[in-house]
Write a protein that holds these residues in place. Structure first.
Motif, short mmCIF file in Angstrom:
data_model
loop_
_atom_site.label_atom_id
_atom_site.label_comp_id
_atom_site.label_asym_id
_atom_site.label_seq_id
_atom_site.Cartn_x
_atom_site.Cartn_y
_atom_site.Cartn_z
N PHE A 81 -1.41 56.36 -20.89
CA PHE A 81 -1.31 57.63 -21.62
C PHE A 81 -2.71 58.23 -21.79
O PHE A 81 -3.64 57.53 -22.20
N GLN A 82 -2.84 59.52 -21.47
CA GLN A 82 -4.08 60.23 -21.81
C GLN A 82 -3.96 60.69 -23.26
O GLN A 82 -3.02 61.40 -23.62
N ILE A 83 -4.92 60.29 -24.09
CA ILE A 83 -4.87 60.63 -25.51
C ILE A 83 -5.35 62.07 -25.68
O ILE A 83 -6.48 62.41 -25.30
N PRO A 84 -4.51 62.96 -26.22
CA PRO A 84 -4.93 64.36 -26.40
C PRO A 84 -6.21 64.44 -27.23
O PRO A 84 -6.38 63.73 -28.22
N LYS A 85 -7.09 65.34 -26.83
CA LYS A 85 -8.39 65.46 -27.50
C LYS A 85 -8.25 65.77 -28.99
O LYS A 85 -9.01 65.22 -29.81
N PRO A 86 -7.29 66.62 -29.42
CA PRO A 86 -7.15 66.88 -30.87
C PRO A 86 -6.76 65.64 -31.67
O PRO A 86 -6.89 65.64 -32.90
N TYR A 87 -6.25 64.60 -31.01
CA TYR A 87 -5.86 63.38 -31.71
C TYR A 87 -7.06 62.50 -32.07
O TYR A 87 -6.94 61.60 -32.89
N TRP B 153 2.83 54.25 -28.21
CA TRP B 153 2.57 55.67 -28.01
C TRP B 153 3.35 56.52 -29.02
O TRP B 153 2.82 57.46 -29.61
N LEU B 154 4.62 56.20 -29.24
CA LEU B 154 5.43 56.98 -30.16
C LEU B 154 4.89 56.89 -31.58
O LEU B 154 4.89 57.87 -32.32
N GLN B 155 4.40 55.70 -31.96
CA GLN B 155 3.81 55.54 -33.29
C GLN B 155 2.53 56.36 -33.40
O GLN B 155 2.30 57.06 -34.40
N LEU B 156 1.69 56.29 -32.37
CA LEU B 156 0.42 57.05 -32.36
C LEU B 156 0.70 58.56 -32.41
O LEU B 156 0.08 59.30 -33.18
N CYS C 207 -0.38 61.49 -35.30
CA CYS C 207 -1.48 62.43 -35.00
C CYS C 207 -1.04 63.84 -34.63
O CYS C 207 -1.86 64.76 -34.65
N LYS C 208 0.22 64.05 -34.27
CA LYS C 208 0.61 65.36 -33.73
C LYS C 208 0.55 66.49 -34.76
O LYS C 208 0.39 67.66 -34.40
N LYS D 265 -6.24 61.36 -37.53
CA LYS D 265 -6.90 61.29 -36.23
C LYS D 265 -7.30 59.86 -35.92
O LYS D 265 -7.37 59.00 -36.81
N LEU D 266 -7.59 59.62 -34.63
CA LEU D 266 -7.92 58.28 -34.16
C LEU D 266 -9.42 58.04 -34.14
O LEU D 266 -10.19 58.92 -33.75
N VAL D 267 -9.81 56.88 -34.56
CA VAL D 267 -11.16 56.37 -34.34
C VAL D 267 -11.02 55.24 -33.33
O VAL D 267 -10.34 54.24 -33.60
N ILE D 268 -11.64 55.42 -32.15
CA ILE D 268 -11.50 54.44 -31.07
C ILE D 268 -12.78 53.62 -31.01
O ILE D 268 -13.85 54.16 -30.70
N ALA D 269 -12.68 52.33 -31.33
CA ALA D 269 -13.87 51.49 -31.49
C ALA D 269 -13.85 50.32 -30.53
O ALA D 269 -12.83 49.66 -30.34
N TYR D 270 -15.02 50.07 -29.91
CA TYR D 270 -15.19 48.85 -29.13
C TYR D 270 -15.58 47.73 -30.09
O TYR D 270 -16.40 47.91 -30.97
#
Length: 243
Positions: free
Chosen positions: A113-119, A207-210, A214-215, A220-225
């Motif tokens: 899934f490509q995560i939409p930028k606004p998310y 994906w459905l939960q995310l 966010c929609k 919004k998502l914080v994506i952390a390594y």
């Protein structure tokens, strides 16, 4: 005189017989030890996660048959070209779930899934395709929290022009045109640049939960390594497919 000579001959014969018996004992002992051990593949040195394995990095090691586990690899040729999923210790028997050839691909339960930028609120710098990341949800109306219990795999990272971040010295598209899947994968691993879009391998439920969170734009998502992303066990590996 003859009696003394016969005595010497008897002693010599007895000594030779003892040596022969001892030699047979040593050979049998070696055979038993050989049958009680098995040869497995081990790294010659420490291998970092994400590093691709080559022939000069691998060797064989004899271990007790009682210590052998089915997930241990015994053929170095199968391992060459694979990538370390977790750090590998020097001389440590190589387990099949610790290496993979194409970690960018989703497993049987997932889609990319490509995560939409606004998310997205933020993405850690330096994330590349093949890394595993931890997702957090942040919003003004709710307490920040971790989204999933497990880390997820990054399938690719893209620029603001929606072009995959590439390796200049080994372009992904050139490797694709040449049908060289190994080099195509390597170019994605070595790519670096400013991340604007990110593709993740997620299950449908994830994906459905995310998307539900966010929609509306409130979260919004914080994506952390995180080093936690290297904690991948056999249960995860069983679900993966070998392309």
């Amino acid at each position: 005189m003859n009696r003394k000579r016969n005595l010497y001959i008897s002693i010599a014969a007895a000594s030779l017989s003892a040596l022969l018996v001892y030699g047979l004992y040593v050979l049998q002992l070696r055979q038993i030890r050989f049958e009680e051990t098995i040869s497995v593949v081990v790294p010659k040195r420490f291998v970092a996660a994400g590093e691709r394995l080559t022939a000069d990095m691998l060797s064989r090691k004899q271990i007790a048959r009682a210590s052998y586990a089915p997930e241990m690899l015994d053929n170095p040729e199968v391992v060459i070209g694979m990538e370390a999923v977790v750090p590998l210790g020097s001389g440590e028997p190589l387990l099949d779930w610790k290496v993979d050839r194409y970690r960018l691909l989703p497993d049987r339960r997932q889609s990319t899934f490509q995560i939409p930028k606004p998310y997205v609120l933020s993405i850690s710098n330096g994330i590349r395709a093949g890394d595993r990341v931890v997702l957090y949800v942040s919003g003004p109306e709710a307490e920040s929290r971790r989204l999933f219990g497990e880390a997820v795999t990054v399938a690719s990272v893209k620029t603001s022009a929606n072009v995959e971040i590439d390796n200049v010295s080994n372009p992904n598209l050139l490797s694709l045109a040449n049908g060289d899947r190994e080099q195509m994968y390597a170019s994605r691993r070595d790519a670096n640049g400013m991340i604007d879009f990110i593709n993740l391998n997620l299950t449908e439920e994830q994906w459905l939960q995310l998307d539900a969170l966010c929609k509306e734009g409130e979260s919004k998502l914080v994506i952390a390594y995180s080093p936690e992303s290297l904690d991948i066990g056999p249960a995860k590996k069983e679900a993966e497919i070998t392309p």
